[in-house]
Scaffold this motif. Structure first.
Motif, short mmCIF file in Angstrom:
data_model
loop_
_atom_site.label_atom_id
_atom_site.label_comp_id
_atom_site.label_asym_id
_atom_site.label_seq_id
_atom_site.Cartn_x
_atom_site.Cartn_y
_atom_site.Cartn_z
N MET A 1 0.77 -1.19 0.10
CA MET A 1 -0.10 -0.13 -0.07
C MET A 1 0.91 1.04 0.09
O MET A 1 0.50 2.17 -0.58
N ARG A 2 1.90 1.38 0.75
CA ARG A 2 2.85 2.50 0.82
C ARG A 2 3.34 2.76 -0.69
O ARG A 2 3.30 3.65 -1.08
N ASN A 3 3.85 1.50 -1.17
CA ASN A 3 4.42 1.61 -2.47
C ASN A 3 3.56 2.16 -3.61
O ASN A 3 3.82 2.88 -4.22
N LEU A 4 2.28 1.49 -3.40
CA LEU A 4 1.31 2.25 -4.26
C LEU A 4 1.01 3.65 -4.25
O LEU A 4 1.01 4.33 -5.11
N HIS A 5 0.88 4.06 -2.79
CA HIS A 5 0.68 5.53 -2.85
C HIS A 5 1.82 6.25 -3.22
O HIS A 5 1.49 7.52 -3.41
N VAL A 6 3.06 5.99 -2.92
CA VAL A 6 4.09 6.72 -3.15
C VAL A 6 4.26 6.68 -4.63
O VAL A 6 4.76 7.69 -5.28
N ASN A 7 4.24 5.61 -5.34
CA ASN A 7 4.75 5.48 -6.65
C ASN A 7 3.67 5.52 -7.88
O ASN A 7 3.65 5.74 -8.76
N GLY A 8 2.34 5.49 -7.27
CA GLY A 8 1.34 5.31 -8.19
C GLY A 8 0.93 6.47 -8.87
O GLY A 8 1.09 7.86 -8.24
N LYS A 9 0.75 6.40 -10.10
CA LYS A 9 0.73 8.08 -11.06
C LYS A 9 -0.92 8.19 -11.39
O LYS A 9 -1.22 9.19 -11.18
N ASP A 10 -1.40 6.76 -11.70
CA ASP A 10 -2.80 7.02 -12.00
C ASP A 10 -3.88 6.56 -11.17
O ASP A 10 -4.08 5.70 -10.35
N PRO A 11 -4.69 7.57 -10.61
CA PRO A 11 -5.77 7.67 -9.57
C PRO A 11 -6.56 6.36 -9.76
O PRO A 11 -6.83 5.60 -8.72
N LEU A 12 -6.99 6.02 -10.92
CA LEU A 12 -7.96 4.93 -11.23
C LEU A 12 -6.99 3.62 -10.76
O LEU A 12 -7.75 2.80 -10.18
N GLU A 13 -5.99 3.50 -11.06
CA GLU A 13 -5.07 2.57 -11.06
C GLU A 13 -4.72 2.15 -9.41
O GLU A 13 -4.86 1.12 -8.89
N VAL A 14 -4.59 3.45 -8.72
CA VAL A 14 -4.41 3.39 -7.06
C VAL A 14 -5.67 2.80 -6.61
O VAL A 14 -5.50 2.00 -5.63
N ILE A 15 -7.06 3.10 -6.90
CA ILE A 15 -8.02 2.79 -6.49
C ILE A 15 -8.26 1.26 -6.71
O ILE A 15 -8.50 0.54 -5.80
N ALA A 16 -7.96 0.98 -7.94
CA ALA A 16 -8.33 -0.67 -8.16
C ALA A 16 -7.14 -1.34 -7.47
O ALA A 16 -7.69 -2.39 -6.65
N TRP A 17 -5.89 -1.03 -7.19
CA TRP A 17 -5.05 -1.92 -6.46
C TRP A 17 -5.38 -1.87 -5.04
O TRP A 17 -5.26 -2.63 -4.44
N ARG A 18 -5.68 -0.65 -4.52
CA ARG A 18 -6.32 -0.49 -3.00
C ARG A 18 -7.10 -1.77 -2.80
O ARG A 18 -6.94 -2.43 -1.89
N ASP A 19 -8.37 -1.95 -3.77
CA ASP A 19 -9.19 -2.99 -3.31
C ASP A 19 -8.56 -4.34 -3.55
O ASP A 19 -8.83 -5.15 -2.75
N VAL A 20 -7.80 -4.60 -4.48
CA VAL A 20 -7.27 -5.85 -4.87
C VAL A 20 -6.38 -6.14 -3.49
O VAL A 20 -6.33 -7.25 -2.69
N TYR A 21 -5.48 -5.23 -3.12
CA TYR A 21 -4.63 -5.59 -2.10
C TYR A 21 -5.32 -5.70 -0.68
O TYR A 21 -4.94 -6.63 0.09
N ALA A 22 -6.43 -5.08 -0.55
CA ALA A 22 -7.23 -5.34 0.65
C ALA A 22 -7.81 -6.63 0.65
O ALA A 22 -8.16 -7.28 1.56
N PHE A 23 -8.27 -6.91 -0.39
CA PHE A 23 -9.14 -8.39 -0.34
C PHE A 23 -7.83 -9.53 -0.30
O PHE A 23 -8.25 -10.63 0.32
N LEU A 24 -6.82 -9.18 -0.93
CA LEU A 24 -5.63 -10.30 -0.61
C LEU A 24 -5.55 -10.43 1.03
O LEU A 24 -5.23 -11.34 1.59
N GLU A 25 -5.41 -9.19 1.52
CA GLU A 25 -5.20 -9.04 2.93
C GLU A 25 -6.30 -9.73 3.89
O GLU A 25 -6.03 -10.50 4.90
N TYR A 26 -7.29 -9.57 3.40
CA TYR A 26 -8.63 -10.28 3.89
C TYR A 26 -8.59 -11.77 3.80
O TYR A 26 -9.14 -12.52 4.63
#
Length: 145
Positions: free
Chosen positions: A100-125
């Motif tokens: 998540m830190r890497n995504l928010h520091v290096n993410g350029k496209d807001p839609l991609e950040v939103i998409a990956w936040r969900d994926v990472y959250a579900f992997l953690e779930y």
């Protein structure tokens, strides 16, 4: 089915709780796949692969735990499997935070950040739900020992 089935050495409520916990793991894994699909992810981040490997490790350990459960009174490895799953979940938590830190520091496209936040959250779930299965089994064993 539990109400009409044979009498089990474990209480029916415990078996129901365990089956619900296992079902939740499957639901969370399906949730990851659904999010990859409906957010139209075209390539997988390396961080997601590492977390997914942890989830896979936890699922393998859960399988071993289920195989060992019928022998819980004599088992020498059941407790170790519970600890192993809990350790894997802790490792997945750390990977999730770093991803998540890497995504928010290096993410350029807001839609991609939103998409990956969900994926990472579900992997953690998924990892959390695997730990829940281990905790339910541990509770059942303690209750019946």
């Amino acid at each position: 089915a539990l109400l009409t089935a044979f009498i089990t050495p474990l209480e029916r409520e415990d078996l129901d709780l365990m089956s619900c916990a296992l079902d939740t793991v499957l639901d969370r894994i399906e949730g990851v796949v659904q999010r990859v699909y409906f957010t139209n992810i075209q390539s997988i981040h390396p961080d997601a692969i590492v977390i997914a490997h942890k989830v896979t490790d936890a699922c393998r350990a859960m399988k071993d735990l289920m195989v060992e459960l019928p022998n819980y009174r004599k088992s020498k490895t059941l407790r170790e499997l519970v600890i192993q799953i809990n350790t894997i979940e802790s490792e997945a938590d750390e990977l999730y935070i770093n991803a998540m830190r890497n995504l928010h520091v290096n993410g350029k496209d807001p839609l991609e950040v939103i998409a990956w936040r969900d994926v990472y959250a579900f992997l953690e779930y998924c990892a959390d739900c695997c730990e829940n299965v281990a905790d339910v089994v541990d509770s059942i064993v303690m209750k019946n020992s």
